[in-house]
Enzyme design. Structure first.
Site, short mmCIF file in Angstrom:
data_model
loop_
_atom_site.label_atom_id
_atom_site.label_comp_id
_atom_site.label_asym_id
_atom_site.label_seq_id
_atom_site.Cartn_x
_atom_site.Cartn_y
_atom_site.Cartn_z
N ASP A 275 -2.19 -10.54 -2.11
CA ASP A 275 -2.75 -10.80 -1.47
C ASP A 275 -4.33 -9.82 -1.44
O ASP A 275 -4.70 -9.44 -2.25
CB ASP A 275 -1.91 -8.99 -1.20
CG ASP A 275 -2.41 -8.88 0.56
OD1 ASP A 275 -1.93 -8.81 1.59
OD2 ASP A 275 -3.71 -7.64 1.12
N HIS B 201 0.71 -1.53 -0.51
CA HIS B 201 0.40 0.06 -0.29
C HIS B 201 1.25 1.01 -0.14
O HIS B 201 0.46 2.36 0.04
CB HIS B 201 -0.55 -0.09 0.91
CG HIS B 201 -2.31 -1.11 0.84
ND1 HIS B 201 -2.49 -0.95 0.00
CD2 HIS B 201 -1.84 -1.98 1.89
CE1 HIS B 201 -3.22 -2.79 0.33
NE2 HIS B 201 -3.71 -3.00 1.22
N ASP C 82 -4.70 -12.95 3.65
CA ASP C 82 -5.47 -12.54 3.96
C ASP C 82 -6.71 -12.95 3.30
O ASP C 82 -8.09 -12.95 3.68
CB ASP C 82 -5.49 -11.10 4.01
CG ASP C 82 -4.53 -10.46 3.41
OD1 ASP C 82 -4.58 -10.84 2.41
OD2 ASP C 82 -4.62 -9.12 3.92
N HIS D 179 -5.91 -7.48 -0.31
CA HIS D 179 -6.61 -6.13 -0.92
C HIS D 179 -5.57 -5.91 -2.12
O HIS D 179 -4.27 -6.06 -2.78
CB HIS D 179 -5.69 -4.87 0.28
CG HIS D 179 -6.28 -5.65 1.48
ND1 HIS D 179 -5.81 -6.10 2.47
CD2 HIS D 179 -7.81 -4.95 2.33
CE1 HIS D 179 -6.26 -6.17 3.60
NE2 HIS D 179 -7.54 -5.36 3.44
N1 Q9C Z 1 -12.54 -1.18 7.16
C1 Q9C Z 1 -2.49 -5.46 3.97
O1 Q9C Z 1 -3.19 -6.23 3.82
N2 Q9C Z 1 -7.86 -1.18 6.94
N3 Q9C Z 1 -3.38 -4.52 4.35
C2 Q9C Z 1 -9.17 -1.68 6.39
C3 Q9C Z 1 -11.43 -1.87 6.86
C4 Q9C Z 1 -6.41 -1.57 6.60
C5 Q9C Z 1 -4.13 -3.66 4.72
C6 Q9C Z 1 -10.19 -0.99 6.93
C7 Q9C Z 1 -5.82 -3.01 5.61
C8 Q9C Z 1 -4.72 -2.14 5.43
C9 Q9C Z 1 -1.10 -5.01 3.31
ZN ZN Z 2 -3.99 -8.06 2.45
#
Ligand code: Q9C
Ligand code: ZN
Length: 347
Positions: free
Chosen positions: A200, A164, A290, A202
């Site tokens: 991932d 990110h 995840d 995301h």
């Molecule tokens: N309501 C990685 O997996 N928050 N980052 C999400 C959703 C941030 C995930 C909130 C999630 C970041 C590397």
């Molecule tokens: Zn992630």
């Protein structure tokens, strides 16, 4: 397999999610659980990273971001902006009209500096954050070195994660973009075509942004549809890159509860695109667990056994591969998931 204990000092305690301060999902036990599971199998060598310096980082990130991350904790302690116990989380963000023309503000107070560079309220900075983020980069670059030196597979147990983090932005638990830094280091070593496959849960908005106008670095990502999932503002299928990079960015958004059958079909599509691109350097995989059925912040439906299939599909490309750890927050299962994925590589 490369890892460093430096990550232990990055322990953010709380993130703000859904209007509440909750314990960080991105915590040290994520990596210690993977290390323990790998040690149990006794078939992996766990190596420390070697120091690679700042140059590979500033090849990808603005020095203003690097300096912020290096200095903001000590400055905030000195100025009283934190009592030294509370993590730094921005409360004011530079967005929309206030950010016009690349304006970053001239504020020296911690909230102004954080809010000019941070994406979200889930990425706390503490005393050990900068050292941990630097070590994660070294872990990633050292795993890539192993593969360049002839190993078929290198696994970087990076923490904090990276995908990110954009050229001048941190957030989503990420500070430096470990995978992008490895990709750019391969280009600087002479590679002409580098591929990053991101599995991932995301979308890797940072990696996409860094290579958006680059035809020499392919970015292809499978992730939860941003219509419902973080980072919300990127990861749609029509984001294909621009300029020389047009056609070298691929997003494959997935529906909630996607299981291995649909996931494997999407991954095979992605692998076919990597194959067509014909990288001349090791494949970089942004690896998140995840996508697991019980992940506490996600909604796909892969099982522990399914990761062996994910591993074998990627291994089927027949390319030297550097795995870069990204997300995965079901700590009771993350070790078994990693072992399962590696078994798909025949390891
Ligand atoms: N309501 C990685 O997996 N928050 N980052 C999400 C959703 C941030 C995930 C909130 C999630 C970041 C590397
Ligand atoms: Zn992630």
């Amino acid at each position: 397999m490369v890892s460093s204990p430096a990550h232990l000092a990055h322990d953010g305690l709380v993130e703000v999610m859904g209007g509440r301060a909750v314990p960080c999902f991105e915590r040290p036990e994520r990596i210690t659980a993977i290390e323990a599971a790998l040690a149990d199998t006794s078939s992996y060598r766990l190596l420390p990273p070697s120091a690679h310096g700042l140059a590979p980082i500033t090849a990808v990130h603005e020095s203003a971001l690097v300096e912020l991350l290096e200095q903001v904790w000590a400055d905030s302690v000195a100025s009283g902006a934190t009592d030294g116990a509370a993590p730094l989380i921005p409360d004011t963000f530079l967005v929309g009209p206030m950010a016009a023309g690349g304006y970053r503000g001239s504020g020296t107070a911690a909230p102004a500096r954080l809010g000019a560079y941070c994406l979200d309220t889930a990425t706390p900075i503490v005393a050990g954050t900068y050292a941990a983020a630097r070590a994660a980069v070294d872990v990633a670059l050292t795993a890539a070195d192993l593969v360049l030196d002839g190993e078929e597979l290198g696994y970087a147990l990076c923490r904090p994660p990276g995908h990110h983090a954009a050229r001048e932005m941190y957030g989503g638990y990420c500070f430096f973009n470990n995978a992008a830094i490895v990709a750019e280091s391969l280009v600087l070593k002479g590679a002409r075509r580098v591929a990053i496959l991101d599995v991932d849960y995301h979308h890797g908005n940072g990696t996409q942004q860094i290579f958006w106008e680059r035809g020499d670095v392919l970015y292809i990502s499978l992730h939860a549809d941003p219509a419902r999932a973080f980072p919300y503002f990127s990861g749609h299928a029509d984001e294909v890159g621009a300029g020389a990079g047009k056609g070298f960015n691929h997003n494959i958004p997935l529906a909630a509860r996607t299981d291995i059958q649909a996931y494997a079909a999407a991954l095979e599509r992605a692998c076919a695109i990597v194959d067509d691109f014909a990288p001349d350097a090791p494949l970089i995989v942004s690896l998140g667990f995840d996508t697991f059925e019980r992940d506490p912040i996600a909604d796909l439906a892969l099982t522990t056994e399914d990761y062996a299939r994910v591993g074998s599909i990627i291994a089927g490309l027949g390319r030297p591969t550097v795995l870069i750890q990204e997300g995965g927050y079901a700590i009771d299962a993350i070790g078994a998931n990693a072992v399962s994925l590696l078994s798909g590589f025949g390891r």
